[in-house]
Design a protein around this motif. Structure first.
Motif, PDB file in Angstrom:
ATOM      1  N   SER A 188      35.568  36.826  38.020  1.00  9.36           N
ATOM      2  CA  SER A 188      36.755  36.016  38.250  1.00  9.36           C
ATOM      3  C   SER A 188      36.378  34.684  38.868  1.00  9.36           C
ATOM      4  O   SER A 188      35.607  34.632  39.820  1.00  9.36           O
ATOM      5  CB  SER A 188      37.678  36.806  39.166  1.00  9.36           C
ATOM      6  OG  SER A 188      38.431  35.944  39.949  1.00  9.36           O
TER       7      SER A 188
ATOM      8  N   ASN B  51      37.845  32.468  40.754  1.00 11.04           N
ATOM      9  CA  ASN B  51      38.122  32.308  42.176  1.00 11.04           C
ATOM     10  C   ASN B  51      37.024  32.936  43.034  1.00 11.04           C
ATOM     11  O   ASN B  51      36.546  32.334  43.990  1.00 11.04           O
ATOM     12  CB  ASN B  51      39.506  32.932  42.395  1.00 11.04           C
ATOM     13  CG  ASN B  51      39.756  33.560  43.727  1.00 11.04           C
ATOM     14  OD1 ASN B  51      38.998  34.383  44.199  1.00 11.04           O
ATOM     15  ND2 ASN B  51      40.837  33.163  44.335  1.00 11.04           N
ATOM     16  N   LYS B  52      36.587  34.122  42.692  1.00 10.61           N
ATOM     17  CA  LYS B  52      35.620  34.828  43.536  1.00 10.61           C
ATOM     18  C   LYS B  52      34.247  34.158  43.476  1.00 10.61           C
ATOM     19  O   LYS B  52      33.529  34.113  44.464  1.00 10.61           O
ATOM     20  CB  LYS B  52      35.518  36.298  43.131  1.00 10.61           C
ATOM     21  CG  LYS B  52      36.781  37.078  43.410  1.00 10.61           C
ATOM     22  CD  LYS B  52      37.126  37.081  44.900  1.00 10.61           C
ATOM     23  CE  LYS B  52      38.324  37.965  45.232  1.00 10.61           C
ATOM     24  NZ  LYS B  52      39.621  37.426  44.789  1.00 10.61           N
TER      25      LYS B  52
ATOM     26  N   LYS C   9      34.392  31.215  45.850  1.00 15.83           N
ATOM     27  CA  LYS C   9      34.338  31.599  47.267  1.00 15.83           C
ATOM     28  C   LYS C   9      32.935  32.033  47.691  1.00 15.83           C
ATOM     29  O   LYS C   9      32.564  31.955  48.835  1.00 15.83           O
ATOM     30  CB  LYS C   9      35.344  32.727  47.542  1.00 15.83           C
ATOM     31  CG  LYS C   9      36.780  32.229  47.527  1.00 15.83           C
ATOM     32  CD  LYS C   9      37.727  33.198  48.221  1.00 15.83           C
ATOM     33  CE  LYS C   9      38.073  34.381  47.363  1.00 15.83           C
ATOM     34  NZ  LYS C   9      39.022  35.288  48.042  1.00 15.83           N
TER      35      LYS C   9
ATOM     36  N   ASN D  69      37.750  42.570  42.477  1.00 13.99           N
ATOM     37  CA  ASN D  69      37.169  41.422  41.781  1.00 13.99           C
ATOM     38  C   ASN D  69      35.999  40.855  42.575  1.00 13.99           C
ATOM     39  O   ASN D  69      35.033  40.349  42.010  1.00 13.99           O
ATOM     40  CB  ASN D  69      38.222  40.304  41.616  1.00 13.99           C
ATOM     41  CG  ASN D  69      39.355  40.704  40.695  1.00 13.99           C
ATOM     42  OD1 ASN D  69      39.144  41.410  39.723  1.00 13.99           O
ATOM     43  ND2 ASN D  69      40.562  40.249  41.009  1.00 13.99           N
TER      44      ASN D  69
ATOM     45  N   ALA E 244      47.936  32.128  43.984  1.00 18.25           N
ATOM     46  CA  ALA E 244      48.187  33.453  44.552  1.00 18.25           C
ATOM     47  C   ALA E 244      47.317  33.633  45.793  1.00 18.25           C
ATOM     48  O   ALA E 244      46.205  33.105  45.859  1.00 18.25           O
ATOM     49  CB  ALA E 244      47.856  34.526  43.514  1.00 18.25           C
ATOM     50  N   CYS E 245      47.821  34.402  46.764  1.00 13.20           N
ATOM     51  CA  CYS E 245      47.063  34.628  47.998  1.00 13.20           C
ATOM     52  C   CYS E 245      46.905  36.101  48.287  1.00 13.20           C
ATOM     53  O   CYS E 245      47.892  36.855  48.317  1.00 13.20           O
ATOM     54  CB  CYS E 245      47.792  34.033  49.196  1.00 13.20           C
ATOM     55  SG  CYS E 245      47.789  32.260  49.169  1.00 13.20           S
ATOM     56  N   GLY E 246      45.656  36.518  48.497  1.00 13.90           N
ATOM     57  CA  GLY E 246      45.367  37.828  49.068  1.00 13.90           C
ATOM     58  C   GLY E 246      45.111  37.611  50.544  1.00 13.90           C
ATOM     59  O   GLY E 246      46.001  37.745  51.378  1.00 13.90           O
ATOM     60  N   ILE E 247      43.885  37.223  50.867  1.00 12.26           N
ATOM     61  CA  ILE E 247      43.566  36.901  52.261  1.00 12.26           C
ATOM     62  C   ILE E 247      43.652  35.402  52.535  1.00 12.26           C
ATOM     63  O   ILE E 247      43.454  34.962  53.662  1.00 12.26           O
ATOM     64  CB  ILE E 247      42.160  37.404  52.619  1.00 12.26           C
ATOM     65  CG1 ILE E 247      41.153  36.910  51.577  1.00 12.26           C
ATOM     66  CG2 ILE E 247      42.137  38.919  52.715  1.00 12.26           C
ATOM     67  CD1 ILE E 247      39.733  37.234  51.933  1.00 12.26           C
ATOM     68  N   GLY E 248      43.914  34.611  51.520  1.00 14.99           N
ATOM     69  CA  GLY E 248      44.237  33.201  51.745  1.00 14.99           C
ATOM     70  C   GLY E 248      43.053  32.248  51.826  1.00 14.99           C
ATOM     71  O   GLY E 248      43.241  31.062  52.088  1.00 14.99           O
ATOM     72  N   THR E 249      41.852  32.737  51.560  1.00 12.51           N
ATOM     73  CA  THR E 249      40.687  31.843  51.653  1.00 12.51           C
ATOM     74  C   THR E 249      40.704  30.795  50.543  1.00 12.51           C
ATOM     75  O   THR E 249      40.371  29.631  50.777  1.00 12.51           O
ATOM     76  CB  THR E 249      39.387  32.668  51.611  1.00 12.51           C
ATOM     77  OG1 THR E 249      39.379  33.513  52.757  1.00 12.51           O
ATOM     78  CG2 THR E 249      38.152  31.780  51.646  1.00 12.51           C
ATOM     79  N   MET E 250      41.130  31.199  49.356  1.00 15.77           N
ATOM     80  CA  MET E 250      41.229  30.220  48.271  1.00 15.77           C
ATOM     81  C   MET E 250      42.228  29.138  48.650  1.00 15.77           C
ATOM     82  O   MET E 250      41.954  27.945  48.488  1.00 15.77           O
ATOM     83  CB  MET E 250      41.668  30.902  46.968  1.00 15.77           C
ATOM     84  CG  MET E 250      42.036  29.882  45.893  1.00 15.77           C
ATOM     85  SD  MET E 250      42.276  30.561  44.254  1.00 15.77           S
ATOM     86  CE  MET E 250      43.632  31.689  44.478  1.00 15.77           C
TER      87      MET E 250
ATOM     88  N   TYR F  15      47.400  39.558  40.929  1.00 15.03           N
ATOM     89  CA  TYR F  15      47.597  38.208  41.484  1.00 15.03           C
ATOM     90  C   TYR F  15      48.371  37.267  40.572  1.00 15.03           C
ATOM     91  O   TYR F  15      49.436  36.764  40.926  1.00 15.03           O
ATOM     92  CB  TYR F  15      46.231  37.571  41.788  1.00 15.03           C
ATOM     93  CG  TYR F  15      45.422  38.272  42.838  1.00 15.03           C
ATOM     94  CD1 TYR F  15      45.684  38.065  44.188  1.00 15.03           C
ATOM     95  CD2 TYR F  15      44.387  39.138  42.496  1.00 15.03           C
ATOM     96  CE1 TYR F  15      44.944  38.693  45.169  1.00 15.03           C
ATOM     97  CE2 TYR F  15      43.631  39.779  43.467  1.00 15.03           C
ATOM     98  CZ  TYR F  15      43.912  39.553  44.795  1.00 15.03           C
ATOM     99  OH  TYR F  15      43.177  40.184  45.754  1.00 15.03           O
TER     100      TYR F  15
ATOM    101  N   SER G  28      43.437  32.150  38.813  1.00 16.42           N
ATOM    102  CA  SER G  28      42.224  32.496  39.561  1.00 16.42           C
ATOM    103  C   SER G  28      41.450  33.650  38.950  1.00 16.42           C
ATOM    104  O   SER G  28      40.515  34.168  39.554  1.00 16.42           O
ATOM    105  CB  SER G  28      42.621  32.804  41.001  1.00 16.42           C
ATOM    106  OG  SER G  28      43.843  33.505  41.025  1.00 16.42           O
ATOM    107  N   GLY G  29      41.839  34.087  37.763  1.00 13.15           N
ATOM    108  CA  GLY G  29      41.052  35.120  37.075  1.00 13.15           C
ATOM    109  C   GLY G  29      41.566  36.519  37.348  1.00 13.15           C
ATOM    110  O   GLY G  29      42.772  36.756  37.389  1.00 13.15           O
ATOM    111  N   GLY G  30      40.638  37.466  37.505  1.00 17.18           N
ATOM    112  CA  GLY G  30      41.017  38.832  37.838  1.00 17.18           C
ATOM    113  C   GLY G  30      41.409  39.698  36.669  1.00 17.18           C
ATOM    114  O   GLY G  30      41.850  40.832  36.851  1.00 17.18           O
TER     115      GLY G  30
HETATM  116  C1  LIG Z   1      40.949  37.448  45.322  1.00 22.18           C
HETATM  117  C2  LIG Z   1      41.855  36.833  44.334  1.00 22.18           C
HETATM  118  C3  LIG Z   1      42.886  35.976  44.715  1.00 22.18           C
HETATM  119  C4  LIG Z   1      43.230  35.665  46.145  1.00 22.18           C
HETATM  120  O1  LIG Z   1      42.256  34.928  46.836  1.00 22.18           O
HETATM  121  P1  LIG Z   1      42.271  34.974  48.409  1.00 22.18           P
HETATM  122  O2  LIG Z   1      41.233  34.018  48.826  1.00 22.18           O
HETATM  123  O3  LIG Z   1      41.968  36.398  48.793  1.00 22.18           O
HETATM  124  O4  LIG Z   1      43.644  34.611  48.857  1.00 22.18           O
HETATM  125  C5  LIG Z   1      43.678  35.427  43.724  1.00 22.18           C
HETATM  126  N1  LIG Z   1      43.454  35.707  42.435  1.00 22.18           N
HETATM  127  C6  LIG Z   1      42.484  36.527  42.026  1.00 22.18           C
HETATM  128  C7  LIG Z   1      42.332  36.816  40.594  1.00 22.18           C
HETATM  129  C8  LIG Z   1      41.637  37.117  42.963  1.00 22.18           C
HETATM  130  O5  LIG Z   1      40.670  37.959  42.546  1.00 22.18           O
END
Ligand SMILES: *Cc1c(COP(=O)(O)O)cnc(C)c1O
Length: 302
Positions: free
Chosen positions: A44, A46-47, A50, A75, A173-179, A258, A286-288
């Motif tokens: 992905s 985004n990953k 990061k 991911n 989209a936000c999981g932990i918000g680092t992106m 996401y 951001s993929g996934g």
């Molecule tokens: C991890 C992820 C996010 C969220 O990123 P965070 O930095 O965790 O907010 C968004 N989209 C995809 C596809 C991800 O894998």
């Protein structure tokens, strides 16, 4: 050329494109999607972004392996495995939950990329420092999901993959918000940055983002909490139907965790007249997509 650009070339199999959304679904608001999902079929986008400065830091510290944490469909785990393989660093994944006889496709991919997998119970998984102490001191540890300042620094380079200066709003989209933290850091001062949280009631999220942002950016974003569809990884039929409709009308594949929720939020906001006709939206895909393989066959039309 810096090390980082060289590494981008190692990962990207295809260029990043901006895809305009043209169907009536989005109420004629001007929207482009930054297709980071398209750079690689499994890793992905985004990953990867990061991770890149953690990998550089690991090399600078002359550590011989990278270890990190994640779930069976993470991911981040598969991206770490792949990026480490490309960087010729050993990778170790600490996986939440017991190993069963059949590895998830995500873990199978990670293993194929050379990652050493260690399974820990859900309770043990919470005690990150205890786990770290059991491993060699020469391991470079990356937080779950790549959370941290270096993760945000890498995510900031997402906005350099295409011309992004003229958009009025950037949504992700936000999981932990680092992106999101990275995007806030890299955005122009006129741009509004909105995050869509995929967790239910994760109200510590804003603070966790602020903790990795400089003082002058603490208020430079907004978080929307009403688009989680029941919570993390929950994918009711309404969401699946939305994903199929979006694909059919815009030729845009999304993931269940996401980006489908992000695009639904965008549609909802557009239809509620949140934006004006002069606004130009940039949506970060951001993929996934690899996560969709956990669904039963034929659930999705793509
Ligand atoms: C991890 C992820 C996010 C969220 O990123 P965070 O930095 O965790 O907010 C968004 N989209 C995809 C596809 C991800 O894998």
């Amino acid at each position: 050329m810096s090390n980082t650009q060289l590494s981008d070339n190692l990962i990207f199999q295809l260029p990043v494109v901006l895809q305009p959304l043209l169907s009536p679904l989005f109420n004629n608001i001007s929207i482009d999607v930054l297709r980071l999902d398209a750079i690689h079929p499994i890793v992905s986008g985004n990953k990867w972004f990061k991770l890149k400065y953690y990998i550089e830091d690991c090399k600078q510290q002359e550590k011989n392996s990278i270890a990190t944490f994640g779930g069976a469909y993470s991911n981040h785990i598969v991206a770490t495995a792949f990026a480490c393989k490309k960087a010729k660093i050993k990778s170790i994944g600490i996986i939440r939950g017991e190993a069963n006889n059949f590895l998830s496709h995500t873990l199978q991919d990670a293993k194929n990329y050379g990652m050493e997998l260690h399974f820990v119970s859900r309770n043990e998984f919470k005690e990150k420092e205890t786990i770290k102490n059991k491993f060699d001191k020469n391991i470079y540890w990356v937080n779950e999901g790549g959370y941290g300042i270096l993760g945000a620094k890498g995510a900031a380079t997402i906005l350099q993959t295409a011309p992004t200066e003229n958009y009025t709003h950037i949504l992700c989209a936000c999981g932990i918000g680092t992106m999101l933290a990275g995007i806030v850091n890299a955005a122009q001062s006129h741009q509004k940055i909105w995050g869509i949280s995929v967790f239910k009631n994760n109200h510590s999220l804003e603070q966790e983002i602020k903790n990795i942002l400089p003082d002058n950016k603490q208020h430079s974003f907004e978080m929307l909490h009403q688009y989680h569809f029941g919570g993390y990884a929950k994918h009711p039929l309404a969401l699946i139907n939305w994903m199929n409709e979006l694909y059919q009308k815009e030729n845009l594949p999304t993931d269940i965790i996401y980006t489908s929720k992000l695009l639904f939020a965008v549609k909802d906001l557009c239809c509620n007249n949140t934006f004006s006709s002069t606004d130009k939206l940039l949506i970060i895909h951001s993929g996934g997509l690899q996560g969709n393989l956990s669904l039963a066959p034929n659930t999705l039309s793509f």
